[in-house]
Design an enzyme around this catalytic site. Structure first.
Site, mmCIF file in Angstrom:
data_model
loop_
_atom_site.group_PDB
_atom_site.id
_atom_site.type_symbol
_atom_site.label_atom_id
_atom_site.label_comp_id
_atom_site.label_asym_id
_atom_site.label_seq_id
_atom_site.Cartn_x
_atom_site.Cartn_y
_atom_site.Cartn_z
ATOM 1 N N HIS A 35 -6.888 -6.334 -1.217
ATOM 2 C CA HIS A 35 -5.877 -5.313 -0.981
ATOM 3 C C HIS A 35 -4.836 -5.698 0.069
ATOM 4 O O HIS A 35 -3.683 -5.266 -0.010
ATOM 5 C CB HIS A 35 -6.561 -4.012 -0.550
ATOM 6 C CG HIS A 35 -5.610 -2.877 -0.346
ATOM 7 N ND1 HIS A 35 -4.820 -2.383 -1.360
ATOM 8 C CD2 HIS A 35 -5.304 -2.148 0.764
ATOM 9 C CE1 HIS A 35 -4.081 -1.384 -0.888
ATOM 10 N NE2 HIS A 35 -4.347 -1.225 0.390
ATOM 11 N N ASP A 51 0.859 -1.185 0.000
ATOM 12 C CA ASP A 51 0.000 0.000 0.000
ATOM 13 C C ASP A 51 0.900 1.242 0.000
ATOM 14 O O ASP A 51 1.797 1.344 -0.828
ATOM 15 C CB ASP A 51 -0.972 -0.050 1.188
ATOM 16 C CG ASP A 51 -1.966 1.103 1.214
ATOM 17 O OD1 ASP A 51 -2.914 1.082 0.426
ATOM 18 O OD2 ASP A 51 -1.776 2.021 2.040
#
Length: 328
Positions: free
Chosen positions: A304, A101
């Site tokens: 994610h 991320d």
């Protein structure tokens, strides 16, 4: 290989908390938003068992690391400086740098700005994105007005009020709603591009959750994140987003520069980042900007939270990559 050890180190005037396990070549693991060192709990042991010294810091603004009050102290230059300073504090030399991320841009830019200090670089979820002719916020505003989530994050206090109203609900929505285990979209709801918020809504409104926690997320895992962000709030992490245009200006001297160290990119097919506008063009062409890219690994059905959702597979990929670049 021992157990995970926790300590604080001084990094350029910043007090940084790190979790550390193992001995051998140094691997620095950089978390994203809204996370902490804990995001790498599975990889610390796997890397240590493979003969590496794995170190996962709470990055600037997070966890038990200092949270500067000045919002301009969260630029990529500050964050890359933290990585270089951490490597120096741990004995100096070179390191393998891995990020997920927001940690991925920090890892990529550490490799871009200080290739002399990077043995190899791996990015999870977020690929290296070359500097564009226009600033990120101008691009998002031109495309989506004020409804792209990174634009929504710009005004101090707005996202904080939403996220801190009920931290337990916020973290549950983040972790389930961006995962590969999130429910399918409501067929009757408006279909918006990835990252775009509904008119009059907030960020959490686009995150769909399930009644039960997915198998990769235990109640204890969720409680850890909730406890951290109840204590610290979200301003530290949101400040990274608020430096986007400043990053763009500061990185002007590196316009057109490429990432030269050996690299790995890992992403899931259900990661919302993989669905962002332009990703379908950037990912297949990533080697243009990262010429020593060894592999792009696409994990079917993964969302994610790459290294948490697919802990064993990601650990195996990282160990193999670290061995490859360490032996080169």
């Amino acid at each position: 290989m021992g157990e995970v050890e926790h300590r604080e180190v001084q990094v350029g005037g910043l007090r940084m908390h790190v979790a550390e396990q193992g001995s051998g070549p140094l691997v620095v693991l950089l978390h994203g938003f809204p996370e902490s060192w804990y995001s790498w709990r599975h990889q610390l042991g796997a890397l240590a068992a493979a003969g590496f010294r794995a170190v996962a810091p709470d990055q600037r603004g997070y966890g038990r690391t200092d949270r500067p009050g000045d919002a301009e102290r969260y630029t990529l230059l500050d964050l890359v400086g933290d990585v270089v300073g951490l490597v120096d504090a741990l004995g100096g030399g070179r390191a393998i740098v891995v990020g997920h991320d927001w940690g991925a841009p920090v890892a990529w830019h550490t490799a871009l700005l200080r290739p002399d200090r990077v043995v190899g670089v791996a990015g999870l979820s977020v690929p290296f994105t070359p500097r564009l002719p226009v600033s990120p916020m101008d691009s998002w505003r031109d495309a989506f007005g004020d409804r792209f989530y990174q634009v929504y994050f710009q005004e101090p206090g707005v996202a904080e009020a939403e996220f801190e109203a009920d931290v337990a609900d916020t973290m549950r929505r983040f972790l389930i709603g961006a995962s590969g285990d999130r429910p399918p979209p409501d067929p009757d709801a408006e279909r918006l591009p990835a990252g775009v918020l509904p008119a009059g809504g907030g960020f959490l409104d686009v995150l769909r959750e399930t009644d039960e926690l997915p198998s990769w997320l235990t109640p204890a895992d969720l409680d850890f994140y909730v406890g951290e962000f109840r204590r610290t709030g979200f301003t530290g992490g949101l400040s990274w987003y608020r430096c986007q245009d400043r990053n763009w200006a500061l990185l002007a001297p590196w316009q057109g520069a490429i990432v030269t160290p050996p690299a790995l990119y890992v992403v899931g097919t259900r990661d919302p980042v993989f669905e962002f506008p332009g990703m379908d063009q950037l990912v297949p062409k990533l080697r243009m900007f990262v010429p020593n890219l060894r592999d792009t690994v696409v994990l079917d059905g993964c969302g994610h939270w790459t290294q948490q959702e697919r802990a064993e597979e990601v650990s195996e990929r990282l160990v193999a990559f670290c061995r490859e670049v360490s032996d080169a």
